[in-house]
Write a protein that holds these residues in place. Structure first.
Motif, PDB file in Angstrom:
ATOM      1  N   LEU A  32      31.441  46.155  43.478  1.00  9.62           N
ATOM      2  CA  LEU A  32      31.701  46.919  42.259  1.00  9.62           C
ATOM      3  C   LEU A  32      33.172  46.867  41.876  1.00  9.62           C
ATOM      4  CD1 LEU A  32      28.864  48.020  43.021  1.00  9.62           C
ATOM      5  CD2 LEU A  32      29.652  50.259  42.223  1.00  9.62           C
ATOM      6  N   THR A  33      33.425  46.847  40.566  1.00 13.87           N
ATOM      7  CA  THR A  33      34.792  46.950  40.071  1.00 13.87           C
ATOM      8  C   THR A  33      34.807  47.661  38.734  1.00 13.87           C
ATOM      9  OG1 THR A  33      36.775  45.728  39.360  1.00 13.87           O
ATOM     10  CG2 THR A  33      34.644  44.632  39.041  1.00 13.87           C
ATOM     11  N   ASN A  34      35.829  48.488  38.529  1.00 16.12           N
ATOM     12  CA  ASN A  34      36.021  49.144  37.243  1.00 16.12           C
ATOM     13  C   ASN A  34      36.638  48.214  36.214  1.00 16.12           C
ATOM     14  OD1 ASN A  34      34.946  51.707  37.274  1.00 16.12           O
ATOM     15  ND2 ASN A  34      36.873  52.784  37.593  1.00 16.12           N
ATOM     16  N   PHE A  38      36.847  40.768  33.192  1.00 15.81           N
ATOM     17  CA  PHE A  38      36.253  39.518  33.640  1.00 15.81           C
ATOM     18  C   PHE A  38      34.735  39.591  33.729  1.00 15.81           C
ATOM     19  CE2 PHE A  38      40.485  39.855  35.611  1.00 15.81           C
ATOM     20  CZ  PHE A  38      41.097  38.757  35.010  1.00 15.81           C
ATOM     21  N   THR A  39      34.095  38.463  33.525  1.00 18.01           N
ATOM     22  CA  THR A  39      32.649  38.355  33.734  1.00 18.01           C
ATOM     23  C   THR A  39      32.389  38.180  35.228  1.00 18.01           C
ATOM     24  OG1 THR A  39      32.616  35.950  33.590  1.00 18.01           O
ATOM     25  CG2 THR A  39      32.433  37.170  31.503  1.00 18.01           C
ATOM     26  N   PRO A  40      31.155  38.423  35.681  1.00 17.64           N
ATOM     27  CA  PRO A  40      30.838  38.167  37.092  1.00 17.64           C
ATOM     28  C   PRO A  40      31.150  36.729  37.506  1.00 17.64           C
ATOM     29  CG  PRO A  40      29.133  39.500  36.116  1.00 17.64           C
ATOM     30  CD  PRO A  40      30.037  39.099  34.989  1.00 17.64           C
ATOM     31  N   ARG A  41      30.958  35.775  36.604  1.00 23.59           N
ATOM     32  CA  ARG A  41      31.276  34.380  36.937  1.00 23.59           C
ATOM     33  C   ARG A  41      32.769  34.217  37.194  1.00 23.59           C
ATOM     34  NH1 ARG A  41      28.887  30.221  32.824  1.00 23.59           N
ATOM     35  NH2 ARG A  41      27.032  31.247  33.679  1.00 23.59           N
ATOM     36  N   ASP A  42      33.593  34.868  36.357  1.00 20.73           N
ATOM     37  CA  ASP A  42      35.044  34.814  36.562  1.00 20.73           C
ATOM     38  C   ASP A  42      35.417  35.408  37.917  1.00 20.73           C
ATOM     39  OD1 ASP A  42      35.351  33.825  33.952  1.00 20.73           O
ATOM     40  OD2 ASP A  42      35.592  35.841  33.116  1.00 20.73           O
ATOM     41  N   ASP A  53      32.854  34.370  49.630  1.00 20.82           N
ATOM     42  CA  ASP A  53      31.738  33.770  48.898  1.00 20.82           C
ATOM     43  C   ASP A  53      30.749  34.845  48.476  1.00 20.82           C
ATOM     44  OD1 ASP A  53      29.927  32.054  47.788  1.00 20.82           O
ATOM     45  OD2 ASP A  53      29.147  31.281  49.687  1.00 20.82           O
ATOM     46  N   VAL A  54      30.873  35.289  47.234  1.00 20.90           N
ATOM     47  CA  VAL A  54      29.988  36.325  46.683  1.00 20.90           C
ATOM     48  C   VAL A  54      29.205  35.721  45.533  1.00 20.90           C
ATOM     49  CG1 VAL A  54      29.863  38.573  45.537  1.00 20.90           C
ATOM     50  CG2 VAL A  54      31.584  38.174  47.309  1.00 20.90           C
ATOM     51  N   PRO A  55      27.875  35.791  45.563  1.00 25.38           N
ATOM     52  CA  PRO A  55      27.086  35.268  44.451  1.00 25.38           C
ATOM     53  C   PRO A  55      27.384  36.030  43.160  1.00 25.38           C
ATOM     54  CG  PRO A  55      25.687  35.763  46.354  1.00 25.38           C
ATOM     55  CD  PRO A  55      27.031  36.350  46.635  1.00 25.38           C
ATOM     56  N   GLU A  56      27.282  35.329  42.050  1.00 25.65           N
ATOM     57  CA  GLU A  56      27.548  35.941  40.745  1.00 25.65           C
ATOM     58  C   GLU A  56      26.682  37.173  40.511  1.00 25.65           C
ATOM     59  OE1 GLU A  56      27.158  34.477  36.103  1.00 25.65           O
ATOM     60  OE2 GLU A  56      27.591  32.991  37.660  1.00 25.65           O
ATOM     61  N   GLU A  57      25.423  37.093  40.943  1.00 28.18           N
ATOM     62  CA  GLU A  57      24.499  38.194  40.697  1.00 28.18           C
ATOM     63  C   GLU A  57      24.780  39.405  41.587  1.00 28.18           C
ATOM     64  OE1 GLU A  57      22.482  35.215  43.482  1.00 28.18           O
ATOM     65  OE2 GLU A  57      23.695  35.167  41.640  1.00 28.18           O
ATOM     66  N   ALA A  58      25.699  39.279  42.539  1.00 32.49           N
ATOM     67  CA  ALA A  58      26.038  40.391  43.435  1.00 32.49           C
ATOM     68  C   ALA A  58      27.321  41.097  43.004  1.00 32.49           C
ATOM     69  CB  ALA A  58      26.174  39.895  44.875  1.00 32.49           C
ATOM     70  N   ILE A  59      27.736  40.879  41.755  1.00 33.64           N
ATOM     71  CA  ILE A  59      28.943  41.534  41.234  1.00 33.64           C
ATOM     72  C   ILE A  59      28.540  42.453  40.087  1.00 33.64           C
ATOM     73  CG2 ILE A  59      31.159  41.159  40.096  1.00 33.64           C
ATOM     74  CD1 ILE A  59      31.342  38.490  41.595  1.00 33.64           C
ATOM     75  N   TRP A  60      28.964  43.692  40.159  1.00 33.69           N
ATOM     76  CA  TRP A  60      28.596  44.703  39.164  1.00 33.69           C
ATOM     77  C   TRP A  60      29.874  45.343  38.631  1.00 33.69           C
ATOM     78  CZ3 TRP A  60      24.602  45.394  36.311  1.00 33.69           C
ATOM     79  CH2 TRP A  60      24.281  46.629  35.744  1.00 33.69           C
TER      80      TRP A  60
END
Length: 246
Positions: A32-34, A38-42, A53-60
Motif C-alpha cells: 500500500l502507498t498513499n 504513479f500507476t502500479p506498473r510504475d 519483485d512485486v507483481p503489478e496486481e499486488a500494489i494498491w
C-alpha cells in the motif's frame, strides 16, 4: 512501501526476502502507498530497480482506492482531477469521465507541479456544488531538496476558499485498508498490517481490525510510540524480523 520496503530508492535489508517468502508461500498480500502520482506498473518498476519483485496486481495506491470508492458511490460518474497518471488512470479504469464541465466530483491528488489555474478551477467547481475528494491528507512529501507541499496542504487551500472539507480516501482512513482486504478477498481477523507510521498505518490498521506491526526503519522512532493513545500489536526493528514469520 516507503520506510518499510524501501528508503530513498534503496531496498531496506530483508525486504526482498520478505516479499519472496510471501510469494513462495502463495500468501495473498498488497503493498500500500498513499502516493497517487504513479500507476502500479510504475511502482512495480521502481521496486524492481531496488531488487524487490512485486507483481503489478499486488500494489494498491490511494489513487486506486479513490477510483474504487467513487465507482461505488456514483458509478460511471464524472470528475475534475488535479493529479498525475496514477490518479487519472485509476479513475479512467473505474469508468469515470474526466471533465471540467459540471463534474460530480473534484478529485485532488499529488502532482509534481500544482497549477494555480487548476486550483482556481477546482475552487470554483466546489463552490458550484461538486463534491470534494482528496486521495490522502499528507501535507508534505519528500524530495532531494527538502519537503514539498502535498495533497493535504493544497486541500487545505481549497477548503479555506470554499468552506467545504474534502473526504480523504487514503490512510489514515481505514477505508483504504478495507478496500485492500476486498481486493485480495481477505478477512480482517486473519490479516496483518506492516507500517512505519503510527499516525497513518497503525491507527488505520487498528480501526480496520487488523493485527499491526510497526517497523523502526521509517518515520516513527521508538520514543514516539508511547506518545500516542494507541499501540501497535507488535513493534519490530525492521521487515527482516518478519521473514521467518511468513
Amino acid at each position: 512501501m516507503d520506510g518499510v520496503l524501501v528508503h530513498e530508492g534503496q531496498a531496506i535489508p530483508g525486504a526482498p526476502e520478505f516479499i519472496r517468502a510471501l510469494r513462495d508461500a502463495e500468501r495473498p498480500f498488497l503493498v500500500l502507498t498513499n502516493n497517487s502520482i504513479f500507476t502500479p506498473r510504475d511502482l512495480r518498476a521502481r521496486l524492481a530497480t531496488s531488487g524487490i519483485d512485486v507483481p503489478e496486481e499486488a500494489i494498491w495506491t490511494s489513487a486506486l482506492a479513490t477510483g474504487q470508492f467513487l465507482a461505488d458511490q456514483i458509478p460511471h460518474g464524472s470528475a475534475y482531477v488535479i493529479g498525475e497518471a496514477g490518479l487519472t488512470t485509476a479513475l479512467y479504469e473505474a469508468g469515470y469521465t474526466l471533465t471540467e464541465s459540471n463534474p460530480d466530483y473534484v478529485v485532488l491528488g499529488e502532482t509534481r507541479t500544482y497549477s494555480f489555474t487548476a486550483i482556481t478551477k477546482a475552487i470554483r467547481l466546489v463552490r458550484d456544488g461538486a463534491r470534494f475528494i482528496a486521495t490522502n491528507p499528507d501535507t508534505t512529501g519528500p524530495s532531494a531538496e527538502g519537503p514539498l507541499p502535498a495533497t493535504g496542504a493544497v486541500a487545505a487551500m481549497i477548503q479555506a476558499a470554499t468552506g467545504r472539507s474534502p473526504y480523504y480516501v487514503g490512510k489514515p482512513n481505514p477505508m483504504m485498508f478495507r478496500s485492500a482486504l476486498n481486493r485480495i478477498d481477505a478477512h480482517s481477523e486473519v490479516t496483518a498490517m506492516i507500517g512505519d507510521r503510527m499516525d497513518t498505518d497503525v491507527v488505520a490498521g487498528i480501526e480496520a481490525g487488523l493485527e499491526t506491526f510497526l517497523v523502526m526503519t521509517g518515520s516513527t522512532t521508538a520514543a514516539e510510540v508511547d506518545t500516542y493513545p494507541f499501540r501497535p500489536s507488535h513493534v519490530v526493528d525492521s521487515i527482516a524480523d518478519l521473514v521467518g514469520r511468513v
